[in-house]
Design an enzyme around this catalytic site. Structure first.
Site, PDB file in Angstrom:
ATOM      1  N   ASP A   1     -30.450  36.337  -8.704  1.00 14.05           N
ATOM      2  CA  ASP A   1     -29.964  36.971 -10.009  1.00 14.05           C
ATOM      3  C   ASP A   1     -29.997  38.472  -9.674  1.00 14.05           C
ATOM      4  O   ASP A   1     -30.621  38.941  -8.910  1.00 14.05           O
ATOM      5  CB  ASP A   1     -30.537  36.260 -11.365  1.00 14.05           C
TER       6      ASP A   1
HETATM    7  C1  BGC Z   1     -27.148  37.182 -15.247  1.00 19.00           C
HETATM    8  C2  BGC Z   1     -26.596  36.009 -14.356  1.00 19.00           C
HETATM    9  C3  BGC Z   1     -25.229  36.622 -14.402  1.00 19.00           C
HETATM   10  C4  BGC Z   1     -25.406  37.974 -13.521  1.00 19.00           C
HETATM   11  C5  BGC Z   1     -24.008  38.848 -12.789  1.00 19.00           C
HETATM   12  C6  BGC Z   1     -27.351  38.416 -14.717  1.00 19.00           C
HETATM   13  O1  BGC Z   1     -27.713  39.443 -15.594  1.00 19.00           O
HETATM   14  O2  BGC Z   1     -28.603  36.444 -15.406  1.00 19.00           O
HETATM   15  O3  BGC Z   1     -26.355  34.892 -15.177  1.00 19.00           O
HETATM   16  O4  BGC Z   1     -24.510  35.861 -13.502  1.00 19.00           O
HETATM   17  O5  BGC Z   1     -26.059  38.967 -14.379  1.00 19.00           O
HETATM   18  O6  BGC Z   1     -23.597  39.234 -13.852  1.00 19.00           O
END
Ligand code: BGC
Length: 766
Positions: A297
């Site tokens: 993530d």
């Molecule tokens: C989120 C993810 C997301 C990623 C990219 C993160 O803050 O937890 O679910 O896909 O950002 O935007």
């Protein structure tokens, strides 16, 4: 030839033909896989260590990619890395022009010309939005959910994107957690069915088609169980919950062929998910044989330092790659540290090779090597974006997502003429909030508001009055701070409008940015002055239809007691107002059912239907105190999981269970439409394993079917229960079916109406 022998010949030919077809399909899939594996191995053998690590590096494309070359800072570093082939993927680059620009650098300027995989959060649509995923889950309509993912894939793929960070398949029982809006609710069975539908929708049958994109099951794992519902918080869950509640939708996504996983921000029982080898290697890659790749993530590799698990970025990179995180999203940890770690012998190059193979495999499957610009067609982008086909699909999904929570005295549906209607609430005219918080490609003010939707019924008099602003000032990143808790200057006008009306429609709830990532709440009531507005209007006119717009279950106990009709309309996306108006006017008979329990008060949270019994589940005698309860509130939710009404009514009778073999049972039940209009009902089947070696929930959903019936029409519906439905994971990780009594329940919600039982004679273990 005699008729019978002709028949036999046809049967033989048909079987032969089918099996030939299957064989040839199988062998063509096998050939394709073999040829991709060969290509991956060949390419890998030609890559330097740095180029391999580059494939494991993902950057956010925040600079103006089609503008001048950035000369310094972060953007300059990214640009330089891109040209050297040290970037395998970019996220948040979107639109054909932008995607083409970065792809051109990767393909034409790097030594090996390996195309980028372009990721984006296509969570419930790209520019044209479907309802938020929790709302879609409320439809229980797997075809519509699949279709919604299909059109989202088509629209985003036309804008250059080939990988979505969806579906989020985290089970959650805690409405305080803002990200419940992004999942399918509290139940692992429903969650698994929806996970599969969404993966199939995004990926289709052919990943190399320019209309499909790779999906990503996230967040692996346990993210929805953050303590006290506070986002990113600690997760501590036992083996049984992990195996039986949290894992099933992820396993279902793997079964559906999902090509990527994203790990999560949280720690799980002391080990951050990003550095968790048990999750990423033992379970996902070894036990489940997942051969796609895992992306971290955002910045989660570096966050292991703050977790207190890695002492610095270098150690964070080492722990993550060993644990099986294949791609680094925005930590700069792999690109900066991995090569040295390999040279120092701390990380085996074979681990790097394994990660790169997984990433290249998906790129080959997407067809990016055949044509890196296949997602970059300006004409297609123009034709597809916002097309009628997509608008129709999101409107259909929006109508199906609406849940009728209460409808006393048949106040709904509204007559289409002769009524004087007051429409009240800032959300009623809002054209941005229905888009929800995950709508990074949709323009502000592009949703149809409830006001606009209701204006399409001109034979009633409609007067709009805001009543009160929900927020003050700009809201995007500081929504909690900007909620209007004081300004009631609009109340008098709204009260006057309500006084003159036959019916008041009030649209209240949460702003789209009030749920989603980092939007945890401790109070689940109507935010700001909305509760006061509701009560003030109720004093002058009791004929209120409350339409809720929200991204999570809310505590609306006062409204449930006083307001005759309540419609749960979530955040329904681009076509929101049209869908709501069509339901209010009865052009669409609602059939949605809640995918999460609605608490009476926040103190009951986490609240979920599939809880355990405890040793003291019921009041043993009047005035007894020592049983599992609250002294100030009931244990029951306000609205249970699976609840949802229709403009008609249904009667369930005649539940029968037939044993086919030790672990296969046929269940049948009669259902009749006992009301006045055609309606759809989601029939739900639950079981209970009454005694077992580890305690089991009081009820578990194991089947559902949607039936449409005309008034007075009756139908017999059959369900099938087999070992997969009846067994569970024990604490040794084995899937077991234990002998003994099972109960089976059927009804229109988890508060089922019919009950029967059956016995399993023999044990089986997988
Ligand atoms: C989120 C993810 C997301 C990623 C990219 C993160 O803050 O937890 O679910 O896909 O950002 O935007």
């Amino acid at each position: 030839m005699k008729k019978t022998s002709l028949g036999i010949l046809i049967i033989i030919l048909t079987i032969f033909n089918v099996s030939c077809k299957e064989n040839s399909e199988d062998s063509s899939i096998e050939n394709k896989t073999n040829s991709i594996e060969k290509k991956v191995a060949d390419l890998l053998s030609r890559m330097t260590l740095e180029e391999k690590i580059g494939q494991m590096n993902q950057y956010n494309g925040f600079w103006d990619v089609t503008g001048p070359q950035p000369l310094d800072g972060d953007a300059a570093k990214k640009y330089e890395h891109l040209r050297k082939g040290y970037v395998g993927s970019m996220l948040n680059v979107r639109g054909v022009k932008e995607v083409r620009a970065v792809q051109k650098i990767a393909v034409e300027e790097t030594r090996l010309g390996i195309p980028l995989i372009i990721g984006f959060d296509v969570i419930h649509g790209y520019k044209t939005l479907s309802p938020i995923p929790l709302a879609e889950a409320a439809s229980w309509d797997l075809e519509a959910i699949k279709r919604s993912a299909q059109v989202a894939a088509k629209e985003s793929a036309a804008a250059g994107i080939n990988w979505t960070f969806a579906p989020m398949v985290d089970i959650s029982r805690d409405a305080r957690w803002g990200r419940v809006m992004e999942g399918a609710g509290e139940d692992p069975y429903l969650g698994s069915e929806i996970a599969m539908a969404r993966v199939h929708g995004f990926q289709g049958d052919d990943l190399s088609s320019p209309e499909t994109i790779a999906a990503c099951a996230k967040h692996w794992a346990g993210y929805g169980f953050s303590e006290s519902g506070r986002d990113y918080n600690t997760v501590d869950v036992g083996t049984s919950t992990l195996n039986n509640i949290i894992f099933p939708p992820f396993r279902a996504a793997v079964k559906a062929g999902v090509r990527t996983f994203m790990n999560s921000f949280n720690e799980l029982n002391g080990v951050p998910a990003t550095g968790n080898a048990y999750l990423q290697r033992d379970i996902l890659k070894d036990a489940w044989q997942f051969d796609g790749f895992v992306v971290s993530d955002w910045g989660s590799i570096n966050e292991m330092i703050a977790h207190g698990y890695a002492k610095d970025k270098k150690e964070a990179a080492e722990l993550s790659v060993i644990a099986g995180s294949d791609m680094d999203m925005e930590s700069y940890a792999y690109v900066d540290e991995l090569a040295n770690l390999v040279r120092e012998g701390k990380v085996k190059e074979s681990l790097i090779d394994d990660a790169v193979k997984r990433i290249l495999r998906v790129k080959f499957e997407l067809g990016l090597f055949e044509d890196p610009y296949k997602y970059c067609d300006e004409i297609r982008e123009k034709e597809v974006t916002g097309s009628k086909e997509i608008q129709d699909a999101v409107l259909d999904m929006a109508k199906k997502s609406i849940v009728l929570l209460k409808n006393e005295n048949e106040i709904l549906p509204l007559k289409t003429n002769g009524l004087n209607i007051a429409l009240i609430g800032a959300l009623a005219a809002d054209k941005t909030s229905p888009l929800g918080s995950w709508r990074i490609a949709a323009e502000d003010s592009t949703a149809v508001s409830v006001l606009e939707g209701m204006q399409k019924y001109p034979d009633n008099k409609l007067t709009y009055s805001k009543g009160a602003d929900l927020t003050i000032g700009k809201t995007e990143f500081a929504i909690e701070l900007n909620i209007n808790t004081e300004d009631k200057s609009g109340f008098p006008e709204a009260i006057e409008t309500a006084k003159k009306a036959d019916i008041v429609v009030m649209v209240l709830g949460e702003h789209g940015f009030q749920s989603g990532e980092a939007r945890s709440r401790t109070d689940l009531g109507l935010p700001g002055v909305q509760q006061e507005l509701l009560e003030a209007i109720y004093k002058v006119n009791k004929n209120i239809v409350l339409v809720l717009n929200n991204g999570r279950p809310l505590t609306i106990t006062w409204a449930d007691k006083h307001i005759p009709a309540i419609v749960e309309a979530w955040q329904l996306g681009t076509q929101s107002g049209n869908a709501i108006a069509q339901v209010l006017y009865g052009n669409y008979n609602p059939s949605g059912k809640l995918p999460m329990s609605f608490p009476r008060n926040v103190g009951q949270v986490p609240i979920y239907y599939n809880h355990k019994n405890t040793g003291r589940p019921v009041l043993p005698a009047p005035n007894e105190v020592f049983w599992s309860h609250y002294t100030d509130e009931s244990n029951d939710p306000l609205y249970p999981f699976g609840h949802g009404l229709s403009y008609t009514t249904f009667a369930y009778t005649n539940l029968m269970v037939d044993k086919v073999s030790n672990d296969i049972f046929n269940v049948s039940v009669d259902i009749k439409n006992t009301g006045k209009v055609v309606g759809k009902e989601v029939m739900q089947l639950y079981i209970q394993d009454v005694f077992s070696s580890i305690t089991r929930p009081v009820k578990e959903l194991k089947g559902f079917q949607m039936v449409e019936l005309k008034p007075n029409q009756q139908q017999t519906i059959k369900f099938n229960l087999s070992e997969n439905d009846l067994g569970f994971f024990n604490n040794e990780g084995e899937f077991v079916l234990e002998p003994g009594e099972f109960k089976v329940y059927v009804g229109g919600s988890s508060k089922t109406v019919l009950e029967s039982n059956f016995i399993i004679e023999k044990q089986s273990i997988k």
